[in-house]
Design a protein around this motif. Structure first.
Motif, PDB file in Angstrom:
ATOM      1  N   VAL A 281      94.160  46.728 -14.185  1.00  0.00           N
ATOM      2  CA  VAL A 281      92.930  46.067 -14.635  1.00  0.00           C
ATOM      3  C   VAL A 281      92.696  44.791 -13.836  1.00  0.00           C
ATOM      4  O   VAL A 281      91.631  44.578 -13.262  1.00  0.00           O
ATOM      5  N   LYS A 282      93.713  43.938 -13.791  1.00  0.00           N
ATOM      6  CA  LYS A 282      93.534  42.662 -13.089  1.00  0.00           C
ATOM      7  C   LYS A 282      93.377  42.887 -11.579  1.00  0.00           C
ATOM      8  O   LYS A 282      92.575  42.221 -10.926  1.00  0.00           O
ATOM      9  N   LEU A 283      94.124  43.831 -11.051  1.00  0.00           N
ATOM     10  CA  LEU A 283      94.052  44.131  -9.623  1.00  0.00           C
ATOM     11  C   LEU A 283      92.630  44.530  -9.233  1.00  0.00           C
ATOM     12  O   LEU A 283      92.047  43.994  -8.287  1.00  0.00           O
ATOM     13  N   ALA A 284      92.064  45.458  -9.990  1.00  0.00           N
ATOM     14  CA  ALA A 284      90.721  45.949  -9.659  1.00  0.00           C
ATOM     15  C   ALA A 284      89.669  44.879  -9.938  1.00  0.00           C
ATOM     16  O   ALA A 284      88.726  44.698  -9.167  1.00  0.00           O
ATOM     17  N   TYR A 285      89.837  44.148 -11.038  1.00  0.00           N
ATOM     18  CA  TYR A 285      88.850  43.157 -11.454  1.00  0.00           C
ATOM     19  C   TYR A 285      88.741  42.015 -10.434  1.00  0.00           C
ATOM     20  O   TYR A 285      87.647  41.623 -10.029  1.00  0.00           O
ATOM     21  N   ALA A 286      89.881  41.475 -10.023  1.00  0.00           N
ATOM     22  CA  ALA A 286      89.860  40.278  -9.180  1.00  0.00           C
ATOM     23  C   ALA A 286      89.264  40.568  -7.809  1.00  0.00           C
ATOM     24  O   ALA A 286      88.486  39.782  -7.277  1.00  0.00           O
ATOM     25  N   ARG A 287      89.616  41.704  -7.258  1.00  0.00           N
ATOM     26  CA  ARG A 287      89.081  42.034  -5.930  1.00  0.00           C
ATOM     27  C   ARG A 287      87.581  42.270  -5.997  1.00  0.00           C
ATOM     28  O   ARG A 287      86.827  41.848  -5.131  1.00  0.00           O
ATOM     29  N   LYS A 288      87.155  42.978  -7.051  1.00  0.00           N
ATOM     30  CA  LYS A 288      85.725  43.216  -7.211  1.00  0.00           C
ATOM     31  C   LYS A 288      84.981  41.900  -7.339  1.00  0.00           C
ATOM     32  O   LYS A 288      83.910  41.711  -6.758  1.00  0.00           O
ATOM     33  N   LEU A 289      85.555  40.980  -8.106  1.00  0.00           N
ATOM     34  CA  LEU A 289      84.889  39.698  -8.337  1.00  0.00           C
ATOM     35  C   LEU A 289      84.677  38.954  -7.021  1.00  0.00           C
ATOM     36  O   LEU A 289      83.596  38.437  -6.738  1.00  0.00           O
ATOM     37  N   GLN A 290      85.719  38.928  -6.207  1.00  0.00           N
ATOM     38  CA  GLN A 290      85.597  38.228  -4.932  1.00  0.00           C
ATOM     39  C   GLN A 290      84.566  38.912  -4.027  1.00  0.00           C
ATOM     40  O   GLN A 290      83.744  38.258  -3.389  1.00  0.00           O
ATOM     41  N   ASP A 291      84.601  40.247  -4.025  1.00  0.00           N
ATOM     42  CA  ASP A 291      83.681  40.998  -3.163  1.00  0.00           C
ATOM     43  C   ASP A 291      82.225  40.814  -3.580  1.00  0.00           C
ATOM     44  O   ASP A 291      81.352  40.578  -2.747  1.00  0.00           O
TER      45      ASP A 291
ATOM     46  N   GLU B  99      83.513  48.197 -12.370  1.00  0.00           N
ATOM     47  CA  GLU B  99      83.315  47.528 -13.674  1.00  0.00           C
ATOM     48  C   GLU B  99      83.371  48.536 -14.823  1.00  0.00           C
ATOM     49  O   GLU B  99      84.029  48.313 -15.838  1.00  0.00           O
ATOM     50  N   GLN B 100      82.654  49.639 -14.649  1.00  0.00           N
ATOM     51  CA  GLN B 100      82.645  50.650 -15.702  1.00  0.00           C
ATOM     52  C   GLN B 100      84.026  51.278 -15.856  1.00  0.00           C
ATOM     53  O   GLN B 100      84.475  51.564 -16.962  1.00  0.00           O
ATOM     54  N   GLY B 101      84.682  51.487 -14.709  1.00  0.00           N
ATOM     55  CA  GLY B 101      86.023  52.083 -14.737  1.00  0.00           C
ATOM     56  C   GLY B 101      86.988  51.212 -15.514  1.00  0.00           C
ATOM     57  O   GLY B 101      87.794  51.707 -16.300  1.00  0.00           O
ATOM     58  N   ILE B 102      86.899  49.899 -15.314  1.00  0.00           N
ATOM     59  CA  ILE B 102      87.790  48.982 -16.027  1.00  0.00           C
ATOM     60  C   ILE B 102      87.487  49.020 -17.526  1.00  0.00           C
ATOM     61  O   ILE B 102      88.389  49.114 -18.357  1.00  0.00           O
ATOM     62  N   GLN B 103      86.201  48.968 -17.855  1.00  0.00           N
ATOM     63  CA  GLN B 103      85.826  48.980 -19.278  1.00  0.00           C
ATOM     64  C   GLN B 103      86.277  50.286 -19.948  1.00  0.00           C
ATOM     65  O   GLN B 103      86.857  50.276 -21.032  1.00  0.00           O
ATOM     66  N   ASN B 104      86.043  51.398 -19.267  1.00  0.00           N
ATOM     67  CA  ASN B 104      86.432  52.685 -19.850  1.00  0.00           C
ATOM     68  C   ASN B 104      87.947  52.845 -19.895  1.00  0.00           C
ATOM     69  O   ASN B 104      88.488  53.437 -20.832  1.00  0.00           O
ATOM     70  N   PHE B 105      88.618  52.306 -18.887  1.00  0.00           N
ATOM     71  CA  PHE B 105      90.089  52.348 -18.871  1.00  0.00           C
ATOM     72  C   PHE B 105      90.636  51.556 -20.059  1.00  0.00           C
ATOM     73  O   PHE B 105      91.573  51.978 -20.733  1.00  0.00           O
ATOM     74  N   ARG B 106      90.008  50.399 -20.334  1.00  0.00           N
ATOM     75  CA  ARG B 106      90.442  49.582 -21.479  1.00  0.00           C
ATOM     76  C   ARG B 106      90.247  50.336 -22.785  1.00  0.00           C
ATOM     77  O   ARG B 106      91.065  50.237 -23.694  1.00  0.00           O
ATOM     78  N   HIS B 107      89.141  51.059 -22.883  1.00  0.00           N
ATOM     79  CA  HIS B 107      88.931  51.863 -24.093  1.00  0.00           C
ATOM     80  C   HIS B 107      90.030  52.914 -24.251  1.00  0.00           C
ATOM     81  O   HIS B 107      90.484  53.185 -25.360  1.00  0.00           O
ATOM     82  N   ARG B 108      90.457  53.462 -23.138  1.00  0.00           N
ATOM     83  CA  ARG B 108      91.563  54.431 -23.212  1.00  0.00           C
ATOM     84  C   ARG B 108      92.841  53.740 -23.690  1.00  0.00           C
ATOM     85  O   ARG B 108      93.586  54.291 -24.500  1.00  0.00           O
ATOM     86  N   LEU B 109      93.101  52.537 -23.159  1.00  0.00           N
ATOM     87  CA  LEU B 109      94.311  51.810 -23.566  1.00  0.00           C
ATOM     88  C   LEU B 109      94.263  51.464 -25.051  1.00  0.00           C
ATOM     89  O   LEU B 109      95.259  51.614 -25.769  1.00  0.00           O
TER      90      LEU B 109
END
Lengths: 399, 368
Positions: free
Chosen positions: A317-327, A290-300
């Motif tokens: 972003v979507k790849l990491a987000y969706a799998r995390k959500l299901q898990d 979650e933090q990685g996605i948020q920080n990655f977005r800040h970089r973008l």
């Protein structure tokens, strides 16, 4: 490296915050009961107009077309501030703003751009996307919906589309069709705008595993589209569709049923579950994602605000987000044992919704497998997939 | 918001990379490992001459007067080889002196550490399991230290060590000359960073006056952040090593880079690296600004980077097939270094527990 607003950013944030405090006051708290679809669409249109009139819709769009002519940083700041409210909106707005209008403006005539831009900005036109078909999902260019030009120049459309979110509430559609089956599949496509009130359109909601029905099958039987609604040249539909899909990815954000580590920790606070080493390792892992996605977005956002293009790596972003959500949703159900799958616990209900939404997110807008192809090909420069049908005329392909 | 390295920091990374790409190449590492060398002394001098050891040390004390983010940038490049240098121990010791030392200690040691003249070790660990500053046997009494710290990285090269020990039951950090200690080599998994057991039997130990228990804990976070950058540098080296090999290696008539089994594997590695890099940037920012998020940011960066390096180093060898397991291939150095960096500050279990406890301890409810 810093996270503070620059004086200009701070001024914009203050302006946005003040404006939202008045304009969005009605949405400070969640609705007492979820909005019915039609009500949501009505409120969503109204909110879009309010935003446009306040100068906060189309922040990245040029001023001469009604946008703000703002920066990616401003768009990001406004999103953050707006996110504090329970705003009624949905794909019926975002497909128009993020996909249809950018594609029409890039590939259409000035008259077409003029006709669709402002009404969409004002929430007067809602949109859906008629791209995917039963035999054309990840392999979109395999689509079969046929457009044949008639004597008077207009087009006769026949075929079936699927997964069309909110098509039953859309005024217009962006439609991808096959106009020439005698050439290779990517080359014979043409892009149209379709008025959803045209005779011959049948919308049949698809009953989903969640029990909801917010996407549809759309049947097109002898639907007539004037040539004035063709976007780009005949046979250039694929290029138009790529513009649409790139815009979709750039605009992609979160989802309708979220579940994050903070929520799970709050729900489990004071129970033994959080002291369990195996649970700690899992929760810590999802937190880092979650933090990685948020920080990655800040970089973008930083990169785009410096005028650099959004790179292909944004797909992660979507790849990491969706799998995390299901898990994490599966974990939240498991952690309560038998009661995690039956009963009245609020965590259970949220987890159920997130578990199902995770399954949607792993497929919609580029399946996990397609995204991994894109990352390896476009970021790492690895070879493209073998496309056995690439140079074969569409009408000679085996079904 | 400007969430990126500055142009100067990007240039620093590039210059460091240019120096190390040749001098810390796999071929060079093989020569050193064959010779049983513990470091490359000539490279150490050149790295010092470039100012890479004194990035965070003030100019008037012989450093460059930059900050922690610059140290992170350099650590990242050091991880790419990995460079056969006692970088982390020396930088951590310098940070401890800079942040908790007396004026006299700073004046005496920081110029020597910045110039590379003195190599230093940072000695905290004793025995197995998670480190805790209150559970140490090493003790200082009347300015003399007794006890055993092990493993200690690069103690065989170091002239001084900053040593964690108890004094009157309170944890502190002490500056000790290793000439007064017994340093014996330990067997180790990594070939190019040698570990030692250091035994103190009444050696003179000078307290760093500012080093409390909280400071020692904060040093663990600091070490985790610098290490995260090194891990990401190493992971990225693995990713592109694997990619390049896969592009050239053919099976069944085409490059293996064209198979989804390989493409998807490397895409997974890429995802982990970019998430880890994003978290490491945030942690570097938190460190440089002493932000309230520092503790969770450090644990987040460490866990992400460990995951990325672990995956990248294993899959790099896997992509190389049987060749990857040979001494001739270049996978070996990262395969070993990834395990060292995963374990040495405490493994993922320890940091996961640390993170979840820190998140629970947050006073305000976490959920937005």
């Amino acid at each position: 490296m810093h996270f503070e607003d620059t004086p200009e950013e701070a001024a914009f944030r203050a302006e946005a915050r003040d404006w939202l405090a008045k304009a969005a006051a009605a949405y400070a708290n969640p609705p007492t009961a979820p909005w019915e679809e039609a009500e949501l669409v009505r409120l969503g249109r109204a909110w879009q107009r309010t935003k446009a009139e306040g100068g906060f819709a189309g922040i990245l769009w040029p001023q001469e077309i009604g946008g703000r002519g703002g920066t990616p940083m401003q768009a990001s700041i406004f999103d953050e501030e707006e996110h504090a409210y329970n705003i009624p909106t949905g794909v019926f707005i975002t497909i128009g703003m993020n996909m249809a209008v950018p594609t029409i403006r890039r590939h259409g005539t000035p008259e077409q751009a003029e006709r669709y831009t402002r009404p969409t900005l004002l929430g007067e036109m809602t949109w859906c996307q008629l791209f995917s078909e039963p035999a054309a999902g990840s392999d979109l260019a395999n689509l079969r919906t046929k457009a044949a030009q008639r004597q008077d120049g207009s087009w006769l459309i026949n075929g079936q589309k699927v997964w069309s979110s909110w098509a039953h509430h859309a005024d217009y559609a962006i439609l991808l069709t096959r106009t020439d089956p005698s050439v290779a599949k990517h080359k014979g496509l043409t892009f149209f705008v379709l008025d959803m009130k045209t005779p011959g359109i049948t919308i049949r909601p698809i009953r989903q595993i969640s029990g909801k029905s917010d996407f549809n099958e759309v049947f097109l039987e002898n639907v007539v589209i004037p040539d004035a609604n063709r976007i780009g040249k005949v046979g250039e539909g694929w290029a138009c569709a790529m513009t649409t899909l790139m815009s979709e990815r750039a605009g992609s954000r979160g989802g309708e049923s979220d579940l994050d580590v903070a929520t799970v920790i709050e729900a489990l606070r004071g129970t033994d579950a959080l002291a369990d080493g195996a649970a700690q390792v899992k929760l810590a892992r999802w937190w880092t994602v979650e933090q990685g996605i948020q920080n990655f977005r800040h970089r973008l956002t930083t990169r785009m605000s410096k005028g650099e293009p959004l790179g292909a790596e944004a797909a992660l972003v979507k790849l990491a987000y969706a799998r995390k959500l299901q898990d994490i949703a599966a974990f939240a159900m498991d952690v309560e044992g038998y009661e995690g799958v039956a009963g009245d616990s609020p965590l259970r209900e949220q987890a159920e919704a997130a578990y199902q939404w995770g399954a949607v997110m792993r497929i919609a807008g580029g399946a996990d497998e397609i995204l991994k192809n894109q990352l390896s090909e476009r970021v790492l420069g690895m070879p493209g997939e073998i496309r056995a049908d690439k140079d074969i005329p569409f009408d000679q392909l085996e079904a | 918001m400007d969430f990126d390295l500055s142009d100067e920091q990007k240039m620093l990374a590039e210059e460091t990379r240019r120096l190390l790409s040749d001098r810390a190449s796999a071929n060079r590492l093989r020569v050193l490992a064959d010779a049983g060398a513990a470091w490359d002394e000539g490279l150490w001098s050149d790295v010092a001459a470039m100012g890479l050891l004194g990035a965070a040390i003030p100019e008037e004390l012989g450093g460059v007067g930059l900050g922690e983010i610059d140290v992170c940038v350099i650590a990242g490049e050091m991880g790419r080889g990995p460079a056969p240098l006692p970088f982390l121990g020396t930088v951590l010791a310098a940070d401890a002196i800079r942040l908790a030392g007396s004026d006299a200690q700073k004046t005496e040691w920081l110029p020597k550490l910045a110039s590379g003249e003195t190599v230093a070790a940072y000695a905290w660990n004793e025995g197995r399991g998670a480190f805790h500053p209150r559970r140490m046997a090493a003790a200082v009494k009347a300015g003399r230290i007794n006890g055993r710290k092990a493993p200690v990285a690069d103690a065989g090269l170091a002239k001084i060590a900053i040593v964690a020990a108890l004094e009157n039951g309170e944890p502190g950090l002490f500056l000790v000359s290793l000439g007064d200690a017994s340093v014996s080599p330990m067997k180790g998994f990594d070939l190019l960073q040698k570990q030692s057991a250091v035994t103190f039997d009444g050696a003179a130990a000078e307290r760093l006056p500012g080093a409390s228990e909280a400071f020692i804990e904060a040093m663990q976070d600091r070490a985790a952040i610098y290490t995260a950058f090194a891990q990401i540098g190493g992971a990225e080296a693995c990713l592109y090593m694997a990619r390049d090999y896969a592009m050239g290696r053919k099976t069944f008539g085409r490059p293996i880079a064209g198979y989804q089994a390989i493409k998807h594997k490397l895409a997974e590695v890429l995802v982990e690296i970019e998430l880890a890099r994003s978290n490491a940037y945030f942690a570097a920012w938190a460190l440089a600004n002493d932000a309230p998020e520092l503790k969770t940011a450090a644990a987040t960066a460490r866990l992400s980077a460990t995951t990325a390096y672990d995956l990248a180093s294993r899959e790099n060898l896997q992509v190389h097939g049987g060749f990857g397991y040979t001494w001739e291939a270049d996978c070996n150095f990262h395969f070993r270094r990834a395990r060292l960096l995963s374990a040495f500050l405490g493994g993922p279990d320890v940091w996961s527990a640390r993170l979840i406890m820190a998140l629970q301890a947050a006073n305000a409810p976490l959920a937005a």
